[in-house]
Design an enzyme around this catalytic site. Sequence first.
Site, PDB file in Angstrom:
ATOM      1  N   ASP A  46       0.780  -1.260   0.000  1.00  0.00           N
ATOM      2  CA  ASP A  46       0.000   0.000   0.000  1.00  0.00           C
ATOM      3  C   ASP A  46       0.804   1.299   0.000  1.00  0.00           C
ATOM      4  O   ASP A  46       1.788   1.423   0.738  1.00  0.00           O
ATOM      5  CB  ASP A  46      -0.851   0.090   1.273  1.00  0.00           C
ATOM      6  CG  ASP A  46      -1.526  -1.194   1.649  1.00  0.00           C
ATOM      7  OD1 ASP A  46      -1.485  -2.139   0.876  1.00  0.00           O
ATOM      8  OD2 ASP A  46      -2.108  -1.225   2.754  1.00  0.00           O
ATOM      9  N   GLU A 225     -10.376  -2.471   4.420  1.00  0.00           N
ATOM     10  CA  GLU A 225      -9.037  -1.940   4.689  1.00  0.00           C
ATOM     11  C   GLU A 225      -8.876  -0.558   4.033  1.00  0.00           C
ATOM     12  O   GLU A 225      -9.640  -0.175   3.155  1.00  0.00           O
ATOM     13  CB  GLU A 225      -7.966  -2.880   4.098  1.00  0.00           C
ATOM     14  CG  GLU A 225      -8.026  -4.302   4.627  1.00  0.00           C
ATOM     15  CD  GLU A 225      -6.910  -5.206   4.096  1.00  0.00           C
ATOM     16  OE1 GLU A 225      -6.291  -5.905   4.897  1.00  0.00           O
ATOM     17  OE2 GLU A 225      -6.652  -5.201   2.876  1.00  0.00           O
TER      18      GLU A 225
END
Length: 499
Positions: A46, A225
């Site tokens: 990420d 998430e």
Amino acid sequence: MKKYMGILLLLTIFNSCNTLFETGKNNREMYRPGYHFSPKNGWMNDPNGMIYLDGTYHLFYQHNPDTIVWGPMHWGHATSKDLIHWEEQPVALFPDSLGTIFSGSAVIDINNTAGFGKDALIAVFTHHNHKIEEDKTGLHQYQSIAYSLDKGKSWTKYKGNPVLPNPGIWDFRDPKVMWHEVSGQWVMTLATKQSITFYGSKNLRKWTRLSEFGNNTGAHGGVWECPDLLCLPTPEGDKWVLLVSINPGGPNTGSATQYFVGDFDGTTFRTSQKDIRWMDYGPDNYAGVTFSNTGNRHILMGWMSNWAYANTVPASTWRSGMTIPRLLSLQKVNKNWFLVSNPVTEELVSIHKQQTGSLRVQKGTENWSKYISGSNGAFELSFTLDNVADFDLVLSNDKGDELLLGFDKGDNQFFVDRSKAGNTNFNPAFITRTVAPRFSEAGAINYRLLVDRNSVEVFADGGLSNLSSLFFIEEPFHLLNFKSLTDVNVQNLYVKVIR
Ligand code: FRU
């Protein structure tokens, strides 16, 4: 003569070694994108803490510097002046006694609310404690902060960490923090299992629970998430958009990002949206969030991979890249507001060379290879079809690899088919054909794609239907054919070879 033969032999051996070395080197860098960010070494997932500060874009990212698979998470760091050319910086945040460093965000504390100094750069992230995780108490993730007084070069972790302890929720992570002007507080958007919980704070150090969203709304095929909450202008006034990445359970299996359009009053997010909406239907755009401090430009960057196979994609000394940064906006289609993403055009223009034209294409196949010649597999291409018709674009190389993409009128879907594009069998979860519904009701199709050696990003209908997809070929595509089932007019064919 014998002496010269000897020298010749030596030279030949030297040369062939050299060639071998070169080939080896090329192999190692074979999958490296040209104009997308990828780490020099190690594993990346990420994007984290993205922020614009004094003319520089900062990208932090989930990073395992030591191997090319996910492991103890650090925050890697890279900077850029234009969002395209990135310079890698030393690792910013290292694991410590509280845990490894999971995803999070960064803000500038203009008014010194936290007391670390005026204009301190403050990172808010999840500490993940692997030891506590083993106890199965579910208390292993909590939120912490760190500050930098030298524009992100060095960081100090706050002694009072964690600033938000775990209330007993197994998945409790990925804080995205923003200043909410109307309520005069910092708002944290946090992923809490399969919902989003909002927290408020006056000083980034003490947080109060505000509300929860999502238990009965949206897609729930996996854990929620990396959320983000942003306010986008429309002619009907400002609207709030909540981005939520979910894994698994995406529209083409695996990881993907859904979004909700609604309203946020400083405490609660509300939406009347009934359907599930995906920001990008492609398999390879995950955990995308926006930069902080970019004013009215909401710029998102995602991780160009998918948890279904990310750890196994062909790689050598580094793994994974980011998507092209995208500008987000809202567009109304048939009474509904849709999130639209488009590449950050202004920045891309500076490194592009362009060719333009308008063509009448007869039913059949046209060779468009000349438009991408010399691109070394790195180009942007766009055109408008003046009616809604089936078409295929076939990208290929001399090795016989083929990437197929286009529009299927019968199904009203855009598609990307990577089943013949190089190595596809490294993981059975590497889904090969992905589709995105067409939402636009316009009578013409506007189609744009960015190819960067081993990835394609499709932005159809001005960014309403998107597909981001990786593939693994050994030689860049240099051949392009356009196929149509009917006679069509191709307007404004625009190809920019990216140097
Ligand atoms: C999303 C994610 C986050 C987490 C991070 C760990 O891809 O699972 O929820 O913070 O990756 O690397």
